[in-house]
Design an enzyme around this catalytic site. Structure first.
Site, mmCIF file in Angstrom:
data_model
loop_
_atom_site.group_PDB
_atom_site.id
_atom_site.type_symbol
_atom_site.label_atom_id
_atom_site.label_comp_id
_atom_site.label_asym_id
_atom_site.label_seq_id
_atom_site.Cartn_x
_atom_site.Cartn_y
_atom_site.Cartn_z
ATOM 1 N N GLU A 103 -5.190 2.065 2.459
ATOM 2 C CA GLU A 103 -5.146 0.875 3.311
ATOM 3 C C GLU A 103 -5.330 1.253 4.767
ATOM 4 O O GLU A 103 -6.065 0.592 5.504
ATOM 5 C CB GLU A 103 -3.817 0.131 3.125
ATOM 6 C CG GLU A 103 -3.772 -1.243 3.793
ATOM 7 C CD GLU A 103 -3.417 -1.214 5.271
ATOM 8 O OE1 GLU A 103 -3.756 -2.165 5.980
ATOM 9 O OE2 GLU A 103 -2.809 -0.221 5.744
ATOM 10 N N GLU A 104 -4.685 2.336 5.182
ATOM 11 C CA GLU A 104 -4.615 2.660 6.611
ATOM 12 C C GLU A 104 -5.979 2.985 7.222
ATOM 13 O O GLU A 104 -6.177 2.814 8.413
ATOM 14 C CB GLU A 104 -3.639 3.815 6.848
ATOM 15 C CG GLU A 104 -2.182 3.471 6.509
ATOM 16 C CD GLU A 104 -1.582 2.411 7.424
ATOM 17 O OE1 GLU A 104 -2.252 1.980 8.368
ATOM 18 O OE2 GLU A 104 -0.435 2.015 7.173
ATOM 19 N N ASP B 288 2.512 -7.116 4.773
ATOM 20 C CA ASP B 288 2.162 -5.942 5.581
ATOM 21 C C ASP B 288 2.036 -6.277 7.063
ATOM 22 O O ASP B 288 1.506 -5.508 7.843
ATOM 23 C CB ASP B 288 0.857 -5.334 5.055
ATOM 24 C CG ASP B 288 0.662 -3.899 5.531
ATOM 25 O OD1 ASP B 288 1.652 -3.295 5.980
ATOM 26 O OD2 ASP B 288 -0.471 -3.400 5.467
ATOM 27 N N HIS C 157 0.818 -1.221 0.000
ATOM 28 C CA HIS C 157 0.000 0.000 0.000
ATOM 29 C C HIS C 157 0.846 1.263 0.000
ATOM 30 O O HIS C 157 1.921 1.323 0.599
ATOM 31 C CB HIS C 157 -1.020 0.005 1.149
ATOM 32 C CG HIS C 157 -0.450 0.010 2.523
ATOM 33 N ND1 HIS C 157 -0.068 1.164 3.163
ATOM 34 C CD2 HIS C 157 -0.193 -0.994 3.400
ATOM 35 C CE1 HIS C 157 0.368 0.877 4.378
ATOM 36 N NE2 HIS C 157 0.323 -0.427 4.545
ATOM 37 N N ASP D 252 6.326 0.534 6.854
ATOM 38 C CA ASP D 252 4.911 0.313 6.507
ATOM 39 C C ASP D 252 4.500 1.242 5.376
ATOM 40 O O ASP D 252 4.136 2.365 5.622
ATOM 41 C CB ASP D 252 4.076 0.541 7.772
ATOM 42 C CG ASP D 252 2.600 0.245 7.568
ATOM 43 O OD1 ASP D 252 2.267 -0.415 6.580
ATOM 44 O OD2 ASP D 252 1.790 0.686 8.404
ATOM 45 N N ASP E 152 -0.264 4.386 0.972
ATOM 46 C CA ASP E 152 -0.531 5.379 2.018
ATOM 47 C C ASP E 152 0.224 5.082 3.305
ATOM 48 O O ASP E 152 0.644 3.944 3.562
ATOM 49 C CB ASP E 152 -2.035 5.513 2.287
ATOM 50 C CG ASP E 152 -2.706 4.189 2.645
ATOM 51 O OD1 ASP E 152 -2.293 3.142 2.120
ATOM 52 O OD2 ASP E 152 -3.639 4.196 3.462
HETATM 53 ZN ZN LIG Z 1 0.676 -1.311 6.373
#
Ligand SMILES: [Zn+2]
Length: 413
Positions: A165-166, A194, A98, A131, A100
């Site tokens: 995603e977050e 992730d 991801h 991340d 974001d």
């Molecule tokens: Zn993540």
């Protein structure tokens, strides 16, 4: 089974990418991609910069699945893929990461600017470096090694970069999976790097349900010297916080697949109330983060929470409004004997010399949406799991090692 000579070649090539990987991390970190719910302007700029880098590296195939979103300047949330055709064109190996990030939070907790990545003691620091850039970068360079060595991978490679995603707002993989086009095949191997553990020994096949709730308590504001003229919302909300711990007893099932093996119910964020000490607060807002074992239905959890809140409303004569900030009911796990799990186990054993096991986690990833659509997906990364923290960082060796794990998957027959 893989061709060991070819794999050795690919690994040697990956080892030459150390500096390039750090450079890409710096470019990505310098382009904050915070979703609008977290107060940012989305991921478009980061996506464009990433695509430019991919083109310079030699990637040629791109497909875009942007989602409309009027709450960001670009009007779109970017989702795109790049692919390399393998010998086997019926199955694709996907690595989904991801774009974001979460906001840096309190800046004074950081040792340096969170958006200027830097290297210290073989780690790279900055918001997003772990991340999800650690494995975004790893997957990109794993694929690039095939381009540079001019080797056709055994399996077709798909690298997917998604937005949103977050905050799970539906503009990322959710959006992609709801499109009429079947992008993923039921026999494809899908890896979402992730989550994991520092050893790289956990292949995550199940997730807890996620429930984020906001509690707005309304009383009546008044002067601190005359509490009898008002109704202290803070007192009522504090009582509510302590009563909510009952949830742990009500939903007390234990499932050893998970660590911790129980459902968790934690009060987290607290909004500021009055600006001065001599005012009785008439309003209080706090939030709770619940991670519930998949055996439970979130509706039952909400029903219990409503019951508790109603009792507090009566006792304190306040009004409590509960808002759903996030609601993801988890689905059935990926089977522990799914081919993608075996493939990962083989790759991990080769690179990290350990036997990885299948298990469950409390963190939510985009894998939940894939499982809902019946795609077997494994979440795996060798990661120190310091995402969302100040001074977020990733070991550079994780980028190189995980790249080799991905390359191994691309070569498996
Ligand atoms: Zn993540």
């Amino acid at each position: 089974m893989i061709d060991e000579n070819i794999f050795e070649k690919i690994c040697r090539r990956i080892d030459t990418y150390r500096t390039d990987m750090i450079e890409l991390q710096k470019v990505l970190t310098a382009t904050p991609a915070v979703g609008p719910i977290n107060g940012g302007d989305g991921e478009m700029l980061k996506a464009q910069r990433l695509k430019k880098c991919l083109i310079e590296m030699g990637f040629t195939t791109f497909r875009h699945y942007d989602a409309l979103d009027e709450s960001v300047t670009a009007g779109l949330r970017p989702n795109f893929l790049t692919a390399i055709e393998g010998k086997n064109r019926t199955r694709k190996i996907w690595v989904i990461t991801h774009l974001d990030i979460v906001p840096p939070g309190e800046l004074n907790l950081w040792s340096a600017d969170p958006y200027i990545a830097y290297v210290k003691d073989n780690h790279i620091y900055g918001r997003g470096t772990e991340d999800n850039q650690q494995d975004m970068v790893a997957s990109i360079f794993a694929a690039k090694a095939f381009l540079d060595e001019e080797i056709t991978p055994s399996q077709s490679i798909g690298l997917f970069f998604v937005a949103d995603e977050e905050t799970s707002g539906g503009k990322g993989l959710y959006h992609v999976l709801d499109l009429p086009e079947m992008i993923f095949g039921k026999d494809d191997f899908i890896v979402v790097p992730d989550s994991g553990n520092p050893e790289g020994s956990l292949i995550e096949i199940a997730e807890k349900s996620i429930l984020w709730l906001g509690f707005k308590t309304r009383g009546l504001q008044c002067h601190g010297s005359k509490p009898q003229l008002g109704n202290n919302a803070f007192s009522a909300a504090s009582y509510l916080v302590t009563k909510l711990t009952k949830l742990r007893k009500i939903f007390d099932m234990i499932d050893p697949l998970f660590d911790p093996p129980v459902s968790t119910f934690e009060p987290t964020k607290k909004e500021a109330n009055v600006g001065n000490i001599n005012t009785i607060p008439g309003e209080d807002i706090f939030y709770m983060d619940c991670r519930v074992l998949p055996q439970y239905n979130l509706q039952d959890v909400i029903a219990e929470i409503n019951k508790i809140a109603q009792k507090v409303e009566k006792k304190f004569s306040v009004n409590i409004e509960i808002s759903h900030q996030q609601y993801v009911q988890s689905t059935h796990p990926t089977p522990a004997n799914a081919p993608v799990v075996y493939a990962l186990q083989e790759a991990i054993e080769k690179i990290y010399h350990l036997k990885a096991h299948a298990g469950g986690v409390g963190a939510g990833t985009v894998a939940a949406y894939l499982r809902k659509k019946d795609y077997p997906v494994a979440v795996w990364s060798k990661t120190n799991m310091n995402a969302h923290q100040p001074d977020e960082n990733c070991p550079i060796d994780n980028m190189l090692g995980n790249a080799k794990v991905f390359a191994h998957l691309f070569l498996q027959v």
